[in-house]
Design a protein around this motif. Structure first.
Motif, PDB file in Angstrom:
ATOM      1  N   GLU A 197      35.983 -66.611  82.429  1.00 40.61           N
ATOM      2  CA  GLU A 197      36.179 -67.817  81.507  1.00 40.61           C
ATOM      3  C   GLU A 197      36.336 -66.862  80.625  1.00 40.61           C
ATOM      4  OE1 GLU A 197      32.129 -67.509  83.222  1.00 40.61           O
ATOM      5  OE2 GLU A 197      31.639 -69.915  81.818  1.00 40.61           O
ATOM      6  N   SER A 198      37.690 -67.834  79.100  1.00 44.35           N
ATOM      7  CA  SER A 198      37.976 -66.974  78.499  1.00 44.35           C
ATOM      8  C   SER A 198      37.179 -66.302  77.508  1.00 44.35           C
ATOM      9  CB  SER A 198      38.997 -67.774  77.434  1.00 44.35           C
ATOM     10  OG  SER A 198      37.692 -69.501  77.276  1.00 44.35           O
ATOM     11  N   TYR A 199      36.084 -66.421  77.214  1.00 39.95           N
ATOM     12  CA  TYR A 199      35.230 -65.131  76.440  1.00 39.95           C
ATOM     13  C   TYR A 199      34.789 -64.367  77.006  1.00 39.95           C
ATOM     14  CZ  TYR A 199      31.266 -66.835  78.303  1.00 39.95           C
ATOM     15  OH  TYR A 199      29.905 -67.009  79.562  1.00 39.95           O
TER      16      TYR A 199
ATOM     17  N   LYS B 118      28.027 -66.873  73.498  1.00 42.46           N
ATOM     18  CA  LYS B 118      28.263 -66.729  75.155  1.00 42.46           C
ATOM     19  C   LYS B 118      27.633 -65.396  75.366  1.00 42.46           C
ATOM     20  CE  LYS B 118      30.515 -70.534  74.943  1.00 42.46           C
ATOM     21  NZ  LYS B 118      32.196 -71.252  75.540  1.00 42.46           N
TER      22      LYS B 118
ATOM     23  N   ILE C 220      28.425 -77.953  66.425  1.00 39.57           N
ATOM     24  CA  ILE C 220      28.477 -78.642  66.012  1.00 39.57           C
ATOM     25  C   ILE C 220      30.430 -78.641  65.539  1.00 39.57           C
ATOM     26  CG2 ILE C 220      26.502 -77.198  64.800  1.00 39.57           C
ATOM     27  CD1 ILE C 220      28.248 -74.091  64.710  1.00 39.57           C
ATOM     28  N   VAL C 221      30.360 -78.525  66.569  1.00 46.45           N
ATOM     29  CA  VAL C 221      31.928 -78.236  66.839  1.00 46.45           C
ATOM     30  C   VAL C 221      32.779 -79.111  65.621  1.00 46.45           C
ATOM     31  CG1 VAL C 221      32.712 -79.718  68.626  1.00 46.45           C
ATOM     32  CG2 VAL C 221      34.032 -77.930  68.374  1.00 46.45           C
ATOM     33  N   ASN C 222      32.552 -80.572  65.775  1.00 41.04           N
ATOM     34  CA  ASN C 222      32.518 -81.836  64.814  1.00 41.04           C
ATOM     35  C   ASN C 222      32.250 -82.005  63.778  1.00 41.04           C
ATOM     36  OD1 ASN C 222      33.352 -84.019  63.949  1.00 41.04           O
ATOM     37  ND2 ASN C 222      34.375 -84.970  65.673  1.00 41.04           N
TER      38      ASN C 222
ATOM     39  N   GLN D 225      27.572 -76.399  82.042  1.00 42.73           N
ATOM     40  CA  GLN D 225      29.052 -75.611  82.712  1.00 42.73           C
ATOM     41  C   GLN D 225      29.053 -74.931  83.223  1.00 42.73           C
ATOM     42  OE1 GLN D 225      32.181 -77.367  81.501  1.00 42.73           O
ATOM     43  NE2 GLN D 225      30.555 -78.706  79.962  1.00 42.73           N
TER      44      GLN D 225
ATOM     45  N   VAL E 185      29.420 -62.739  72.566  1.00 45.09           N
ATOM     46  CA  VAL E 185      30.571 -63.177  72.142  1.00 45.09           C
ATOM     47  C   VAL E 185      30.625 -65.020  71.558  1.00 45.09           C
ATOM     48  CG1 VAL E 185      33.289 -63.600  72.995  1.00 45.09           C
ATOM     49  CG2 VAL E 185      31.730 -62.213  74.021  1.00 45.09           C
ATOM     50  N   GLY E 186      30.658 -64.768  70.540  1.00 49.45           N
ATOM     51  CA  GLY E 186      30.143 -66.213  70.034  1.00 49.45           C
ATOM     52  C   GLY E 186      29.038 -67.076  70.530  1.00 49.45           C
TER      53      GLY E 186
ATOM     54  N   VAL F 151      34.553 -63.537  63.256  1.00 48.10           N
ATOM     55  CA  VAL F 151      34.477 -65.300  64.077  1.00 48.10           C
ATOM     56  C   VAL F 151      33.014 -65.403  65.104  1.00 48.10           C
ATOM     57  CG1 VAL F 151      35.137 -67.736  64.637  1.00 48.10           C
ATOM     58  CG2 VAL F 151      36.302 -66.186  62.776  1.00 48.10           C
ATOM     59  N   LEU F 152      33.493 -64.575  66.208  1.00 48.65           N
ATOM     60  CA  LEU F 152      32.688 -64.531  67.389  1.00 48.65           C
ATOM     61  C   LEU F 152      32.014 -63.269  67.528  1.00 48.65           C
ATOM     62  CD1 LEU F 152      35.966 -64.764  69.564  1.00 48.65           C
ATOM     63  CD2 LEU F 152      34.574 -66.469  68.942  1.00 48.65           C
TER      64      LEU F 152
ATOM     65  N   TYR G 103      31.258 -69.879  62.163  1.00 54.49           N
ATOM     66  CA  TYR G 103      32.085 -71.163  62.549  1.00 54.49           C
ATOM     67  C   TYR G 103      32.001 -72.572  61.201  1.00 54.49           C
ATOM     68  CZ  TYR G 103      33.966 -75.483  64.358  1.00 54.49           C
ATOM     69  OH  TYR G 103      34.483 -76.065  64.716  1.00 54.49           O
TER      70      TYR G 103
ATOM     71  N   MET H 195      34.851 -73.010  59.038  1.00 55.32           N
ATOM     72  CA  MET H 195      35.256 -74.623  58.943  1.00 55.32           C
ATOM     73  C   MET H 195      35.495 -75.249  58.221  1.00 55.32           C
ATOM     74  SD  MET H 195      36.707 -74.954  62.087  1.00 55.32           S
ATOM     75  CE  MET H 195      37.924 -73.696  63.452  1.00 55.32           C
TER      76      MET H 195
ATOM     77  N   LYS I 214      32.850 -83.258  59.894  1.00 52.60           N
ATOM     78  CA  LYS I 214      32.615 -83.668  59.494  1.00 52.60           C
ATOM     79  C   LYS I 214      30.927 -84.556  60.339  1.00 52.60           C
ATOM     80  CE  LYS I 214      36.856 -85.439  57.618  1.00 52.60           C
ATOM     81  NZ  LYS I 214      37.816 -86.413  57.730  1.00 52.60           N
TER      82      LYS I 214
END
Lengths: 77, 483
Positions: B455-457, B394, B216-218, B88, B391-392, B425-426, B243, B247, B220
């Protein structure tokens, strides 16, 4: 705006895509910005917007847009 | 310690345990024999079709798939330098990297009208090539990687690592973490950074099994992998732990019996969180490192054995020396603050296209972090000279945000710092200070502008008006004073 549209708008804004690209089966990882940070941002935004709180067991099941709409609807009805 | 390259160790494991699983990528399992066969075939393809030679630079998108791993080691065997980059990566940053490295080949990243760019598909279905008996393995001083880190000026800096550096790092880490060939590690970290990329080298050079997971986003899917592959080792940064907790609560501790180790990355974690994780995993080695891309994992602590030192960053890693030096490079008295400086075979060989002088005191690399050391060798981190905000997981330079604001209104004087994320969290989020002027701006306008340009972060979460920004006599912003 109904709940479904509100949820989709929140998700779209959090992951910086157009709301038209958000379908019910759009899921975690489908867009570059829907990463772990994106997921946290979405969940916090949903909790704030609808004034609700998700338990960790519920959060783990929020894998796509449909799951999120359903979870919000259950809590506000 | 005698030098043996990571590649030689992997090829040696293929000889000793050819049928053992080296990699699992989704439904595909690759044995050590298949791993080295594929590395060798990719090497032949890169030489024959793309004319890659010793000292060439190749940019690889750090896409977590088997083809990245084959090509990474194949390029090392050719003697080429690899620059793994985040898929990215912003276009202007990629342009800067291309300009700095002059790559011969770019895989997995697209640049407009550049015929050096290819997709990872070039490595699909390639002809197999026999591995010769005598292999010319990489040499100790030969450059292996160019890792780009967030520079304080906003432009990424290329960290040059030799084969000696990466072999020493892997050896030091494996000694501390106690990695063995019976480990099965779940790799969910990004591999464009030193931590994740290092885990590949640590596990494969120890003869273990590496299970690749996108992220690790998903949750499950992550837990399914833990169960299905009987995972014994895991690496994460403190933000990932936050996270995972948010979660799934303490669900990860269901696997505490099977987890031999967890390696935690270098970022702030409170002693309370450290105690909590230690309690959840009573029989797991929880190893937290302190390090930089330039000097990977320079210090380590293990939460059980170092339980009374949880407010420190631990002690120097095996085969590493750490000293606290003053601005002139002189050793400070025990317990006094100074710059944390690191010496060892793992310390990098300088930045690409930059002089080494400013970054070293003799053999000691200047980390830019301020700290002290006690009589038992435990290091306390007190702050940093370098001002990167995390930030988290990043990283960003405050200068990047400040210079963007000048595009909004060049007359605004601003300064950014990293502050604790109130949501917990971040880790850190960005706070922006703006000197009050007569201009009629409000925070929302500035935020809206930054949102559409960064970028948002990187977009500040907190804003504050300030009368004056604290500066040194030479005009440098004293960010410490804004904390």
């Amino acid at each position: 705006m109904n709940t479904e549209e509100k949820v989709k708008n929140i998700i779209a804004e959090a992951i910086e895509v157009e709301v038209s690209k958000i379908e019910e089966d759009t899921a975690i990882g489908d867009f570059p910005k829907w990463d772990s940070m994106g997921q946290v941002i979405i969940i916090s935004a949903l909790e704030k917007e609808f004034d609700i709180k998700f338990d960790p067991e519920v959060i783990m099941d929020l894998e796509d847009v449909g799951d999120m709409i359903e979870a919000v609807e259950e809590r506000i009805s | 310690m005698p030098f043996v390259s990571i590649e030689e160790k992997i090829f040696e494991w293929a000889r000793r345990t050819p049928e053992k699983t080296a990699l699992v990528d989704k439904k595909v399992s690759i044995t050590y024999k298949e791993l080295v066969d594929n590395i060798w075939s990719v090497k032949a393809k890169l030489e024959k079709d793309f004319f890659i030679e010793k000292d060439d630079v190749v940019l690889l998108a750090a896409n977590k798939n088997v083809n990245f791993i084959y090509s990474y080691f194949a390029l090392h065997l050719i003697g080429a330098k690899v620059a793994p980059l985040d898929e990215q990566i912003q276009v202007d940053k990629l342009d800067h990297v291309v300009d700095q490295t002059k790559p011969k080949l770019i895989v997995g990243l697209a640049l407009k009208n550049d015929n050096r760019c290819y997709d990872f598909d070039i490595f699909k279905n390639i002809e197999s090539t026999n591995i010769p008996v005598d292999i010319d393995y990489p040499k100790v001083k030969q450059h292996a990687d160019v890792l780009f880190t967030t520079g304080t000026t906003g432009n990424p800096k290329g960290v040059l690592l030799t084969h000696g550096n990466i072999a020493a790092s892997a050896e030091n880490i494996n000694t501390f973490v106690r990695n063995t060939n019976s480990d099965i590690e779940l790799l969910a970290l990004p591999i464009s950074h030193s931590f994740g990329l290092g885990r590949i080298k640590c596990v494969l050079s120890a003869g273990g099994t590496l299970v690749l997971l996108g992220s690790i986003v998903n949750m499950k899917r992550m837990f399914r992998s833990f169960e299905e592959h009987k995972i014994t080792g895991f690496g994460m940064v403190p933000a990932s732990w936050e996270y995972i907790q948010k979660m799934s609560g303490n669900r990860l501790s269901d696997f505490s019996e099977q987890l031999n180790y967890i390696e935690l990355g270098s970022a702030y974690m409170s002693p309370k969180d450290k105690k909590h994780i230690k309690a959840l995993f009573p029989n797991t080695r929880i190893c937290m490192h302190y390090g930089l891309t330039e000097a990977s994992r320079s210090a380590f602590m293990e939460f059980s054995t170092d339980s009374i030192y949880l407010d420190t960053v631990g002690k120097a890693s095996p085969n590493v020396e750490i000293a606290i030096l003053d601005q002139l490079g002189k050793t400070t008295n025990l317990g006094n603050e100074g710059e944390i400086c690191v010496k060892g075979d793992h310390v990098f060989d300088g930045y690409l296209n930059m002089s080494k002088d400013d970054f070293f005191h003799g053999d000691y690399f200047r980390t830019g972090d301020i700290g002290s050391i006690d009589a038992n060798g435990y290091i306390s981190l007190k702050g940093r000279y370098k001002e990167i905000i995390n930030v988290g997981g990043k990283k960003l330079s405050p200068i990047e945000v400040e210079s963007k604001i000048t595009e909004f209104d060049a007359s605004l004087e601003t300064a950014c710092i990293g502050v604790e994320d109130p949501e917990g969290v971040l880790g850190e989020v960005v706070k922006l200070f703006i000197v009050k002027t007569d201009a009629h701006h409000n925070f929302n306008d500035i935020k809206r502008f930054l949102k559409s340009n960064l970028e948002s972060y990187k977009v500040p979460v907190f804003f504050e008006w300030i009368d004056e920004i604290p500066k040194t006599k030479s005009g440098k912003i004293q960010r410490q004073k804004l904390l």
